[in-house]
Design a protein around this motif. Structure first.
Motif, PDB file in Angstrom:
ATOM      1  N   GLN A 323      52.080  50.210  41.061  1.00  0.00           N
ATOM      2  CA  GLN A 323      51.802  49.887  39.667  1.00  0.00           C
ATOM      3  C   GLN A 323      50.868  48.682  39.625  1.00  0.00           C
ATOM      4  N   ASP A 324      50.471  48.306  38.408  1.00  0.00           N
ATOM      5  CA  ASP A 324      49.523  47.200  38.280  1.00  0.00           C
ATOM      6  C   ASP A 324      50.167  45.844  38.521  1.00  0.00           C
ATOM      7  N   CYS A 325      51.488  45.794  38.737  1.00  0.00           N
ATOM      8  CA  CYS A 325      52.144  44.521  39.042  1.00  0.00           C
ATOM      9  C   CYS A 325      52.663  44.482  40.478  1.00  0.00           C
ATOM     10  N   SER A 326      52.322  45.469  41.310  1.00  0.00           N
ATOM     11  CA  SER A 326      52.734  45.448  42.706  1.00  0.00           C
ATOM     12  C   SER A 326      51.925  44.404  43.473  1.00  0.00           C
ATOM     13  N   ARG A 327      52.405  44.030  44.653  1.00  0.00           N
ATOM     14  CA  ARG A 327      51.711  42.998  45.433  1.00  0.00           C
ATOM     15  C   ARG A 327      50.315  43.463  45.823  1.00  0.00           C
ATOM     16  N   LYS A 328      50.183  44.745  46.178  1.00  0.00           N
ATOM     17  CA  LYS A 328      48.874  45.238  46.592  1.00  0.00           C
ATOM     18  C   LYS A 328      47.890  45.238  45.426  1.00  0.00           C
ATOM     19  N   ALA A 329      48.365  45.618  44.239  1.00  0.00           N
ATOM     20  CA  ALA A 329      47.484  45.623  43.067  1.00  0.00           C
ATOM     21  C   ALA A 329      47.085  44.204  42.672  1.00  0.00           C
ATOM     22  N   ILE A 330      48.020  43.258  42.772  1.00  0.00           N
ATOM     23  CA  ILE A 330      47.705  41.872  42.430  1.00  0.00           C
ATOM     24  C   ILE A 330      46.687  41.294  43.403  1.00  0.00           C
ATOM     25  N   ASP A 331      46.855  41.579  44.696  1.00  0.00           N
ATOM     26  CA  ASP A 331      45.883  41.110  45.693  1.00  0.00           C
ATOM     27  C   ASP A 331      44.495  41.685  45.427  1.00  0.00           C
ATOM     28  N   GLY A 384      49.651  54.702  39.814  1.00  0.00           N
ATOM     29  CA  GLY A 384      49.196  53.806  38.760  1.00  0.00           C
ATOM     30  C   GLY A 384      47.711  53.985  38.486  1.00  0.00           C
ATOM     31  N   PHE A 385      47.367  54.386  37.259  1.00  0.00           N
ATOM     32  CA  PHE A 385      45.959  54.614  36.922  1.00  0.00           C
ATOM     33  C   PHE A 385      45.160  53.319  36.946  1.00  0.00           C
ATOM     34  N   ALA A 386      45.784  52.206  36.554  1.00  0.00           N
ATOM     35  CA  ALA A 386      45.075  50.931  36.552  1.00  0.00           C
ATOM     36  C   ALA A 386      44.647  50.562  37.971  1.00  0.00           C
ATOM     37  N   PHE A 387      45.549  50.740  38.939  1.00  0.00           N
ATOM     38  CA  PHE A 387      45.210  50.405  40.325  1.00  0.00           C
ATOM     39  C   PHE A 387      44.087  51.297  40.834  1.00  0.00           C
ATOM     40  N   GLU A 388      44.113  52.570  40.505  1.00  0.00           N
ATOM     41  CA  GLU A 388      43.065  53.485  40.951  1.00  0.00           C
ATOM     42  C   GLU A 388      41.707  53.072  40.384  1.00  0.00           C
ATOM     43  N   LYS A 389      41.705  52.649  39.127  1.00  0.00           N
ATOM     44  CA  LYS A 389      40.438  52.230  38.520  1.00  0.00           C
ATOM     45  C   LYS A 389      39.923  50.951  39.152  1.00  0.00           C
ATOM     46  N   TRP A 390      40.814  50.001  39.407  1.00  0.00           N
ATOM     47  CA  TRP A 390      40.398  48.751  40.052  1.00  0.00           C
ATOM     48  C   TRP A 390      39.907  49.011  41.467  1.00  0.00           C
ATOM     49  N   LEU A 391      40.492  49.998  42.123  1.00  0.00           N
ATOM     50  CA  LEU A 391      40.053  50.338  43.473  1.00  0.00           C
ATOM     51  C   LEU A 391      38.612  50.841  43.467  1.00  0.00           C
ATOM     52  N   LYS A 392      38.274  51.666  42.478  1.00  0.00           N
ATOM     53  CA  LYS A 392      36.898  52.162  42.354  1.00  0.00           C
ATOM     54  C   LYS A 392      35.926  51.022  42.048  1.00  0.00           C
ATOM     55  N   TYR A 393      36.364  50.085  41.222  1.00  0.00           N
ATOM     56  CA  TYR A 393      35.487  48.947  40.920  1.00  0.00           C
ATOM     57  C   TYR A 393      35.252  48.100  42.165  1.00  0.00           C
ATOM     58  N   ILE A 437      25.626  52.661  42.698  1.00  0.00           N
ATOM     59  CA  ILE A 437      25.502  53.296  41.378  1.00  0.00           C
ATOM     60  C   ILE A 437      26.412  54.513  41.276  1.00  0.00           C
ATOM     61  N   ASP A 438      26.552  55.262  42.358  1.00  0.00           N
ATOM     62  CA  ASP A 438      27.489  56.393  42.370  1.00  0.00           C
ATOM     63  C   ASP A 438      28.930  55.907  42.200  1.00  0.00           C
ATOM     64  N   PHE A 439      29.271  54.817  42.875  1.00  0.00           N
ATOM     65  CA  PHE A 439      30.615  54.253  42.724  1.00  0.00           C
ATOM     66  C   PHE A 439      30.834  53.756  41.291  1.00  0.00           C
ATOM     67  N   SER A 440      29.783  53.243  40.667  1.00  0.00           N
ATOM     68  CA  SER A 440      29.903  52.779  39.282  1.00  0.00           C
ATOM     69  C   SER A 440      30.230  53.929  38.339  1.00  0.00           C
ATOM     70  N   SER A 441      29.581  55.061  38.542  1.00  0.00           N
ATOM     71  CA  SER A 441      29.877  56.238  37.708  1.00  0.00           C
ATOM     72  C   SER A 441      31.323  56.692  37.901  1.00  0.00           C
ATOM     73  N   ALA A 442      31.788  56.664  39.155  1.00  0.00           N
ATOM     74  CA  ALA A 442      33.181  57.051  39.426  1.00  0.00           C
ATOM     75  C   ALA A 442      34.151  56.067  38.782  1.00  0.00           C
ATOM     76  N   TYR A 443      33.797  54.786  38.770  1.00  0.00           N
ATOM     77  CA  TYR A 443      34.661  53.774  38.153  1.00  0.00           C
ATOM     78  C   TYR A 443      34.779  53.997  36.645  1.00  0.00           C
ATOM     79  N   HIS A 444      33.659  54.209  35.970  1.00  0.00           N
ATOM     80  CA  HIS A 444      33.702  54.376  34.520  1.00  0.00           C
ATOM     81  C   HIS A 444      34.367  55.683  34.108  1.00  0.00           C
ATOM     82  N   SER A 445      34.321  56.698  34.943  1.00  0.00           N
ATOM     83  CA  SER A 445      34.943  57.976  34.601  1.00  0.00           C
ATOM     84  C   SER A 445      36.446  57.985  34.878  1.00  0.00           C
ATOM     85  N   LYS A 446      36.942  57.021  35.646  1.00  0.00           N
ATOM     86  CA  LYS A 446      38.368  56.932  35.904  1.00  0.00           C
ATOM     87  C   LYS A 446      39.118  56.495  34.645  1.00  0.00           C
TER      88      LYS A 446
END
Length: 601
Positions: A323-331, A384-393, A437-446
């Motif tokens: 989730q967005d409050c897990s240790r890995k997501a916070i790091d 967690g969708f938030a973590f997946e989006k932050w991972l793409k960013y 730029i490809d990673f940016s498109s994947a980030y915004h579409s998440k």
């Protein structure tokens, strides 16, 4: 002979320019640096004690060349200190803790400097989702629980619980207010707005400290059920430590949203209100202010990470979920804050036309901070969708920083008469930019989907800059150096970080919080999942009917999709609605399983 003579003349010219060039660290970078700290490589920031011990030697380790004016200023400061030491020590401490608007105070000429290469992450939808759900949940589930063990509830415990919940609700109300418009007609208005936001940050920090102290007074007492939800599922727990970690993440997200909004601000006729987008760029004071805000967010996330480790928060979240409050997501979020703050220093150095070696080292540090987190794993099994989006960013920003680093490393090698290696670096920089730029498109579409309009112009300006560097390396290597372009890429320049996290003052120690209990997660999750499954079964006939209607309407409107229509946006909205109707039963099943929200955010 003519070619050799030309080569010697060009070489002498560049050496002369380099010798005459005084290369102090730019003033804006020094402001971003704060007290002169240097961040070590890696995503784990140093503790407060290490920061104090490393503050003195870090300024000299950065290889800064001090000008005569700076030496005179230092002499003047020494004279002032000698007049009265006890009286002069207090203002120095206050200056470190002063508001960000005081640190970035500048003249009108400084506002005219534009940084076109600034792009920061804005987790606005993630924050909005958490705060809105929490405000609603605090009314439904935020009722105080009486002790059932011995049947006794003291008045002291009631008063402490009431004070804690009151401060908590006040903090949530404050975090629900987000100011996103930083476009100002005049410099004076922009300055006043930064001062107002400083006041808002001071109020949030005050409420957060009151909230922390009230929570520590309660200890392990169970006063209410805290229901926190990210973009995928809800977790209910009566652990105060669990609530504190989530609240710290929300405050950090609140900082980041404002920092990203400030970086998009504009002044005067270059504001988007006047449609003058060709000269779009972040004013230098705005950029420095945004850097400080992101560094404050990083300091708070560092504190939240320490608490989450001490209380073993994975017992609540479960090992299979992030989730967005897990240790890995916070790091990961901490690394994004440090990297984004460092990217502002990179943009400032580019605008000031600093030494290419310095720019490359700053960019490579921004890349290494994110790579350290990405190397820990790709988040397999993440719900967690938030973590997946932050991972793409993180993937996007790490690749982009690497592109800038190799481009300016090419210029650095060009000054060292290594034309072939310089050409290889500039070529690789363009390849990394295309990948970013490809990673940016994947980030915004998440999910939650975000607008990519601002990034399109940012990428266009960055591509233009890297293409200019590539043409220069190609031209000078072909005319002057005539070196073969190697196949292997040169190793990156030694990285250098100058944007450490800013720790909030008067934070209580992170070791005093109680460890979370594993049973709390299972009970809360099972109740919530059961209710969702019952609601899905009851509404399934209606959802099937909606899906059938959507199928019929999509067939009837199929000719409109094949014909170009001037009402494109209206049709696109209609098609999005029809798509939701078609997938309504499947979405409901996934929602009941906790894998996907029922509606797109």
């Amino acid at each position: 002979n003519e070619g050799g003579r030309t080569r010697r003349l060009v070489s002498v010219f560049w050496r002369t320019m380099e010798a005459q060039r005084e290369e102090p660290l730019p003033e804006a970078l020094a402001v971003a640096e704060g007290e002169g700290h240097e961040v070590a490589g890696g995503s784990n920031a140093p503790t407060q004690e290490k920061q104090k011990t490393q503050a003195a030697p870090a300024a000299t380790s950065q290889g800064r060349v001090k000008s005569k004016k700076e030496k005179k200023k230092k002499k003047g400061k020494g004279k002032k200190d000698s007049t009265g030491k006890p009286e002069q020590k207090e203002p120095v401490e206050e200056k470190r803790d002063t508001r960000l608007s005081d640190k970035v105070a500048s003249n009108d000429d400084d506002w005219k400097k534009k940084l076109p290469h600034v792009s920061l992450m804005s987790p606005h939808k993630e924050l909005d989702w958490k705060i809105k759900h929490q405000l609603k949940a605090s009314k439904e589930l935020g009722k105080k629980k009486e002790k059932e063990d011995d049947g006794e509830t003291t008045e002291e415990l009631k008063n402490k619980a009431s004070s804690f919940l009151s401060v908590r609700n006040s903090l949530l109300d404050y975090l629900s207010i987000v100011k996103e418009d930083w476009n100002c007609i005049a410099v004076s208005i922009a300055t006043d707005r930064m001062k107002d936001y400083d006041t808002s940050m001071a109020e949030v920090e005050k409420l957060f400290l009151q909230y922390l102290n009230a929570g520590r007074d309660l200890g392990d007492a169970s006063v209410c059920d805290f229901a926190w939800m990210d973009l995928s599922s809800e977790i209910v727990s009566d652990s105060i430590s669990f609530d504190i970690v989530n609240m710290a993440v929300c405050v950090a997200l609140w900082y980041m949203v404002h920092g990203a909004s400030i970086a998009k601000g504009a002044i005067g006729e270059e504001s988007p209100y006047f449609k003058s987008l060709e000269k779009r760029g972040t004013p230098a004071p705005y950029a420095r202010f945004a850097s400080g805000v992101f560094r404050k967010a990083a300091g708070l996330l560092q504190y939240a990470a320490q608490i989450s480790t001490n209380i073993n928060i994975d017992k609540i979240l479960g090992q299979e979920e992030l989730q967005d409050c897990s240790r890995k997501a916070i790091d990961l979020l901490y690394a994004i804050c440090i990297s984004d703050a460092q990217s502002i220093a990179v943009s400032t150095a580019i605008e000031r036309e600093s030494n290419p070696t310095l720019i490359a080292s700053l960019a490579f540090f921004s890349n290494s901070v994110l790579n350290d987190e990405l190397s820990k794993g790709d988040g397999s099994g993440v719900k967690g969708f938030a973590f997946e989006k932050w991972l793409k960013y993180a993937e996007y920003k790490a690749t982009q920083s690497k592109a800038i680093g190799y481009a300016y490393q090419g210029l650095s090698l060009l000054e060292q008469e290594e034309g072939g290696k310089a050409r290889r670096c500039s070529q690789q920089a363009l390849e990394y930019l295309s990948l970013a730029i490809d990673f940016s498109s994947a980030y915004h579409s998440k999910k939650p989907k975000t607008d990519s309009t601002d990034d399109a112009q940012y990428h266009q300006e960055l591509r233009r800059l890297l293409q200019q560097i590539d043409r220069r390396t190609e031209r000078e290597n072909a005319i002057v150096y005539m070196r073969a372009v190697p196949v292997e890429l040169p190793p990156p320049i030694e990285k250098k970080g100058i944007t450490p996290a800013i720790t909030m003052n008067d934070l209580p120690p992170s070791e005093g919080y109680q460890e979370a209990k594993e049973e709390q997660r299972k009970e809360g999750e099972s109740k919530f999942s059961c209710l969702k499954c019952v609601a899905t079964c009851i509404c399934m006939p209606l959802l099937l009917l909606i899906s059938l209607i959507g199928f019929i309407v999509s067939i009837l409107l199929l000719p409109c999709k094949l014909v170009c229509c001037p009402c494109g946006m209206i049709l696109q909205g209609a098609w999005n609605l029809i798509e939701w109707m078609l997938k309504a039963p499947l979405r409901a099943i996934q929602w009941s399983a906790g894998k996907e929200p029922l509606f797109d955010t």
